[in-house]
Design a protein around this motif. Structure first.
Motif, PDB file in Angstrom:
ATOM      1  N   SER A 143      33.962 -17.290  -0.019  1.00 58.00           N
ATOM      2  CA  SER A 143      35.077 -17.115  -0.938  1.00 58.00           C
ATOM      3  C   SER A 143      36.083 -16.081  -0.447  1.00 58.00           C
ATOM      4  N   SER A 144      35.645 -15.119   0.324  1.00 57.16           N
ATOM      5  CA  SER A 144      36.538 -14.043   0.743  1.00 57.16           C
ATOM      6  C   SER A 144      36.475 -13.893   2.254  1.00 57.16           C
ATOM      7  N   GLU A 177      39.554 -16.586 -14.743  1.00 57.12           N
ATOM      8  CA  GLU A 177      39.809 -17.609 -13.745  1.00 57.12           C
ATOM      9  C   GLU A 177      40.536 -18.832 -14.323  1.00 57.12           C
ATOM     10  N   SER A 186      44.352 -20.066 -13.468  1.00 53.61           N
ATOM     11  CA  SER A 186      44.725 -21.401 -13.006  1.00 53.61           C
ATOM     12  C   SER A 186      45.813 -22.002 -13.879  1.00 53.61           C
ATOM     13  N   SER A 244      49.041 -23.221 -11.996  1.00 55.39           N
ATOM     14  CA  SER A 244      49.396 -24.638 -11.988  1.00 55.39           C
ATOM     15  C   SER A 244      50.685 -24.876 -12.764  1.00 55.39           C
ATOM     16  N   TRP A 295      45.186  -7.291  -6.746  1.00 56.36           N
ATOM     17  CA  TRP A 295      44.246  -8.056  -5.925  1.00 56.36           C
ATOM     18  C   TRP A 295      44.631  -9.524  -5.852  1.00 56.36           C
ATOM     19  N   PRO A 302      47.694 -11.929  -2.675  1.00 56.62           N
ATOM     20  CA  PRO A 302      47.666 -12.993  -1.661  1.00 56.62           C
ATOM     21  C   PRO A 302      47.993 -14.373  -2.237  1.00 56.62           C
ATOM     22  N   ASN A 303      47.562 -14.616  -3.486  1.00 58.35           N
ATOM     23  CA  ASN A 303      47.856 -15.910  -4.112  1.00 58.35           C
ATOM     24  C   ASN A 303      49.347 -16.161  -4.260  1.00 58.35           C
ATOM     25  N   ASN A 329      27.647 -17.623  -2.164  1.00 54.97           N
ATOM     26  CA  ASN A 329      28.515 -17.332  -1.034  1.00 54.97           C
ATOM     27  C   ASN A 329      29.966 -17.704  -1.315  1.00 54.97           C
ATOM     28  N   PHE A 330      30.150 -18.626  -2.233  1.00 58.01           N
ATOM     29  CA  PHE A 330      31.517 -19.089  -2.491  1.00 58.01           C
ATOM     30  C   PHE A 330      32.131 -18.430  -3.720  1.00 58.01           C
TER      31      PHE A 330
END
Lengths: 433, 292, 273
Positions: free
Chosen positions: A50-51, A263, A267, A271, A282, A285-286, C228-229
């Motif tokens: 994810s990172s 989250e 979105s 969207s 944080w 970056p998006n 992990n994701f």
């Protein structure tokens, strides 16, 4: 009797293998093995999946460090955020913390410092990192004049908005709080839910409350209420709580915000369903470099500082604070090496983190000399001219009180609590401490 | 006969592995956690012995009883839904066409991890983009509820995925139990002119009574300590409206660093479950064992 | 039953079946989407483009090791659990001893402990015997924590086994062990298959214990691999979907196999009746 013998053997070996091993330790002796090599255990929360960029920066730094320091090996364990917190919790109970790991500031530190789990790092700061940090960041990791963490990130909260949605709907981008409400009403009339808020993760609602408190009561009122030199029953704080409900009444936030995760709210913003979203840096970056986000969206996102309320407040006063920082375990077998590694990590982290992972580091970086997206340069400038940064309330508070705060925030937003009850809940929790 | 089946050596041999396992890995931790409940302890620093203070505080804790109420509601719902599961199992176990295939399909949700199930339902319930409200809008309901945000609905909204997820588990058990009934018994009843409904109620149900009473215990115990989906979907919120005992305990011990108190709550949870189970066992106790 | 009755019955059964199969369909769609689509679009809409690279990404993330660990840990724990639970069920239901009621009570209490209460004590116990970061700790924990429920499920069946079987066996001069392994165990095949399925699902999807007791990548299982994701600030949901699909496939296959056993077992144990 064949069967009897056979089954007996099978069973016995099963029982033996299960219980004898529990009873007597298998002497595999991990840590201090191989040829006098020192091993530093390091645990972080940026998984590769994810990172990736954070993960790579960390690995680069470790590789460099191992190259420069023969005979030292850094042993890495990576977990996701929630799992990281839970694991740290379990490890600390058995005094088995990794040599170096990540911690949050202020309230989160308290139990660990109280239990002598973290080593004071003032010597490291004094010798290696003097004046390296943005003022106020390392202080957030200090308890009783000793610093227990080396901050890595610094986040401030801004109101991001989708300029295109404002234009398409012929609505003015608000400059004041009152205009924000008017703009929200205008969006509602067009069937658009104005502000994305995922208050199931109630630290997001807390940021709204904190900004209102800051604008109405000034920078110190909330801090004082938390450190007990003031009170949550201060008229300005009750007023802020009232304003929260005023926002709710005016339909500013998306429907069902109390059941949405951050989250999900994010979105909705990303969207193009909702035009505004209050979040910390944080997420930068998006809105700038993240190639997975459509270019068109990234181009239309702008930010503003939280507006003044009824003409009151200082727009260069921010809610935010350092995110994670490095700790060194007090009972580490390789404490000196661990401290050395932590200091090295912080020095390397600053520039790499901002250019490669888009993290605003807590160490001073020269924004002019780096090739950064405009929004980064702007935000770094805001930071340099900030009059005040109020640390996230749930971070400032000790864990128990923070839980009360977060629950009360949900109740306040959900209008299950009056502003007065909200104040009282905090007073009760803080006085119990 | 009696002599062989009461040979102490054999008994020890058969019971020891399982008993040792649970003694070491369940009971020792359990006793330790009861002991931690006697401490004022954040889980990290020094422990201070405070006697029963945590337990007394727990008994007086409104938030705890609030969460206990929710757990009890879940237990009641789970127990009643057993009837539905049982009905479905009866239908599947009677020789209708395609029952084998259907049974497999019914079990699918159970195979998925709670993380996946929770994500799916969070999306179903999403007030703006979710399927459920889209459907309600379609059939003309203008202001559908904001499921997970509404404190008076959220608890029930969260029960549905739990009951749905566990359907497969109980159908699996009931199905195996029904299939275990000797065909000859049913045949005999049929020859005597019993209808399918009569066979189900008068013959099959009494024969799997023991299994049903075990599943009642499983459903109640499982509900009282339930944690997974609730934690992922609402984390007990908004403001405790969907808090259950286990999530409350977790919050205290792990998030609030009140480990001593959290342990005491965990222990109270166990005591409550014990009492309830004891009552249930008394109520559903079978006087005589049925053998085929 | 008449035609209309059957029609309604099937309509209901199929409606329920659709409802039950939806998550799998959804998960599959999910695994081929981008983050934006997953959150904004309808859960059952087709992905705008099929992102098979989600699977590639997961595969490159070293899922094979996790997969292998999941398989052997699950199987080892199932074997131990079902064997020990069957033995205990046999001892409790078929043998005569004073303390059987008490021991049964102990197992029932074992059913009730919330795992988060046990987590920290268990950790320090494993630490003291040097079993932290050792997969054996996971196998033992899974076995112990699944024993009570497995035993409870088996009990109902053991009670219904006719006593004549043992009597006949004893008269024939059969030893207790032979009776158990040769006669009783085969007779309980359907319910054993059921408990195997249940254990399999529990072990395969468990992650709290693995996350806590294991720190080396080489011992982690699939459910922990999924983590992990999930990042501090960002989560790759498409990849999580792909991991979930990859991880659910073997369990579906194993499940179909064992669920047939539930039925087969009946014909093979023609002893009773």
């Amino acid at each position: 009797m064949m069967i009897k013998k056979k089954t007996l053997t099978v069973l016995l070996s099963a029982v033996v293998s299960s219980f004898m091993l529990v009873g007597c330790s298998s002497d595999s002796g991990e840590k201090s093995s191989a040829s006098g090599e020192k091993e530093i255990q390091f645990m972080h929360l940026w998984p590769e999946g994810s990172s990736k960029k954070h993960y790579d920066v960390v690995n680069d730094i470790i590789a460099d460090y191992e190259k420069e320091n023969e005979g030292v090996k850094v042993d890495l364990e990576v977990l996701s955020n929630e799992q990281y917190k839970d694991k740290l919790r379990v490890l600390s109970t058995s005094k088995e913390l990794p040599d170096v790991g990540l911690t949050w500031s202020a309230g989160f530190l308290e139990p660990y410092v109280g239990g002598n789990m973290f080593a004071p790092l003032d010597d490291v700061i004094e010798s290696d990192l003097k004046d390296a940090f943005v003022p106020g960041t390392a202080e957030a990791y200090a308890i009783d004049d000793k610093t227990y963490g080396l901050p890595l990130e610094l986040n401030i909260v801004s109101l991001y908005y989708n300029e295109k949605m404002f234009k398409d709907n012929n609505i003015e981008v608000p400059a004041t709080y009152e205009e924000l409400i008017e703009a929200s009403k205008a969006f509602r009339e067009k069937g658009i839910q104005p502000v994305a808020l995922g208050n199931r993760d109630s630290w997001t609602g807390s940021m709204w409350y904190m900004y209102l408190a800051d604008r109405i009561g000034g920078a110190d009122t909330l801090n004082k209420a938390i450190d007990r030199s003031g009170s949550f029953e201060d008229p300005a704080l009750v007023e802020a709580a009232k304003e929260v409900q005023n926002l709710v009444d005016n339909g500013v936030f998306v429907d069902g915000f109390n059941g949405l995760a951050d989250e999900e709210a994010k979105s909705m913003f990303m969207s193009g369903q909702s035009p505004m979203y209050l979040i910390a840096t944080w997420d930068l970056p998006n809105y700038t470099t993240n190639e997975d986000v459509p270019q068109e969206f990234r181009d239309s996102v702008k930010y503003m500082n939280f507006p003044t309320v009824k003409g009151q407040g200082d727009m260069s006063s921010f809610v935010g604070g350092p995110g994670v920082g490095l700790f060194v375990a007090e009972d580490s077998d390789v404490k000196e090496e661990a401290k050395d590694f932590a200091a090295y990590f912080v020095k390397e982290w600053g520039e790499k983190a901002v250019t490669e992972a888009g993290v605003i580091p807590a160490t001073k970086v020269d924004a002019e000399s780096l090739d950064l997206p405009q929004m980064y340069t702007d935000i770094l400038n805001e930071l340099n001219t900030a009059s005040n940064i109020t640390l996230f309330a749930d971070v400032q508070m000790s864990p128990g009180v923070a839980q009360t705060h977060l629950d009360s925030i949900q109740a306040l937003f959900g209008k299950e609590m009056t502003p007065e009850e909200f104040a009282k809940a905090h007073e009760d929790a803080l006085s119990k401490q | 006969m009696n002599k062989v089946m009461s040979n102490k050596l054999f008994i020890a041999f058969y019971i020891a592995p399982a008993l040792l396992m649970i003694t070491i890995l369940i009971f020792i931790p359990l006793i330790l956690s009861g002991y931690y409940g006697l401490m004022d302890w954040d889980g990290i620093g020094a422990k201070t012995f405070i006697g029963l203070e945590n337990y007394i505080a727990g008994i007086q804790d409104k938030l705890f009883w609030n969460s206990a109420l929710h757990s009890f509601l879940l237990a009641i719902f789970s127990t009643f839904s057993l009837a539905i599961y049982l009905l479905v199992s009866f239908i599947l176990a009677s020789k209708i066409k395609g029952s084998d295939f259907l049974r497999k399909i019914y079990l699918i949700p159970m195979l998925l991890s709670s993380v996946a199930i929770a994500q799916l339902w969070v999306k179903m319930y999403n007030p703006s983009n979710g399927m459920l409200n889209a459907f309600l809008n379609m059939i003309g309901i203008d202001n559908p509820p904001t499921w997970l945000a509404n404190p008076s609905i959220v608890l029930y909204a969260i029960f549905i995925p739990i009951l749905w997820q566990y359907a497969g588990f109980y159908i699996l058990i009931y199905y195996a139990a029904l299939k275990n009934i000797p065909e000859s018994l049913i045949e005999a009843a049929r020859i005597d002119g019993a209808t399918p409904a009569q066979i189900a109620l008068r013959i099959k149900l009494p024969l799997i009574k023991e299994v049903v009473s075990v599943t009642i215990v499983l459903a109640i115990v499982g509900s009282l300590k339930y944690f997974d989906l609730i934690y992922v979907m609402t984390a007990g919120g908004p403001n405790g409206a969907s808090e259950v005992m286990a999530s409350y305990m977790y919050k205290l011990a792990f998030s609030s660093y009140n480990f001593g108190y959290g342990s005491a709550i965990g222990f109270l949870l166990l005591v409550i479950t014990l009492i309830v189970t004891f009552i249930i066992r008394k109520v559903t106790a079978t006087k005589e064992r049925i053998e085929y | 039953m008449n035609r209309i009755g059957y029609f309604f019955l099937y309509a209901c059964l199929i409606a329920v079946a659709l409802f039950q199969i939806l998550p799998l369909v959804w998960l599959f769609m999910f695994s081929l989407k981008s983050n934006a689509e997953i959150f904004a679009g309808s859960p059952f809409s087709l992905p705008s483009e099929f992102r098979w690279e989600n699977y590639q990404k997961v595969w490159d993330g070293g899922i094979a090791t996790y997969f292998f660990n999941s398989v052997w840990i699950t199987v080892a724990a199932i074997v131990l659990t079902v064997l020990f639970a069957s033995m205990a069920a046999f001892a409790i239901t078929r043998m005569r001893w004073k303390l059987s009621g008490l021991v049964l009570g102990l197992f029932m209490v074992g059913l009730m402990i919330p795992i988060h209460s046990a987590l920290i004590p268990l950790y320090s116990m494993f630490l003291s015997v040097d079993l932290i970061d050792n997969p054996l700790a996971i196998v033992l924990t899974y076995t112990a924590y699944n024993l009570p429920i497995t035993l409870m499920i088996l009990l109902g069946f053991y009670y219904t086994l006719p006593h004549e079987i043992e009597e006949a066996a004893v008269i024939d001069g059969c030893s207790v062990n032979r009776m158990f392994f040769r006669i009783i165990l085969p007779m309980t095949t359907p319910i054993m298959a059921t408990t195997i399925v249940i254990n399999m699902i529990y072990n395969w999807n468990e992650f709290v214990f693995v996350n806590t007791f294991i720190s080396s990548e080489k011992y982690k299982t699939l459910t922990v691999g999924i983590q992990n994701f999930i990042g501090q600030y960002m989560t790759d949901w498409g990849a999580i979907g792909a991991t979930l699909i990859i991880s659910v496939l073997p369990i579906i296959i194993a499940f179909i196999f064992f669920s047939n056993k539930v039925v087969e077992g009946i014909s093979s144990s023609a002893v009773k009746g």
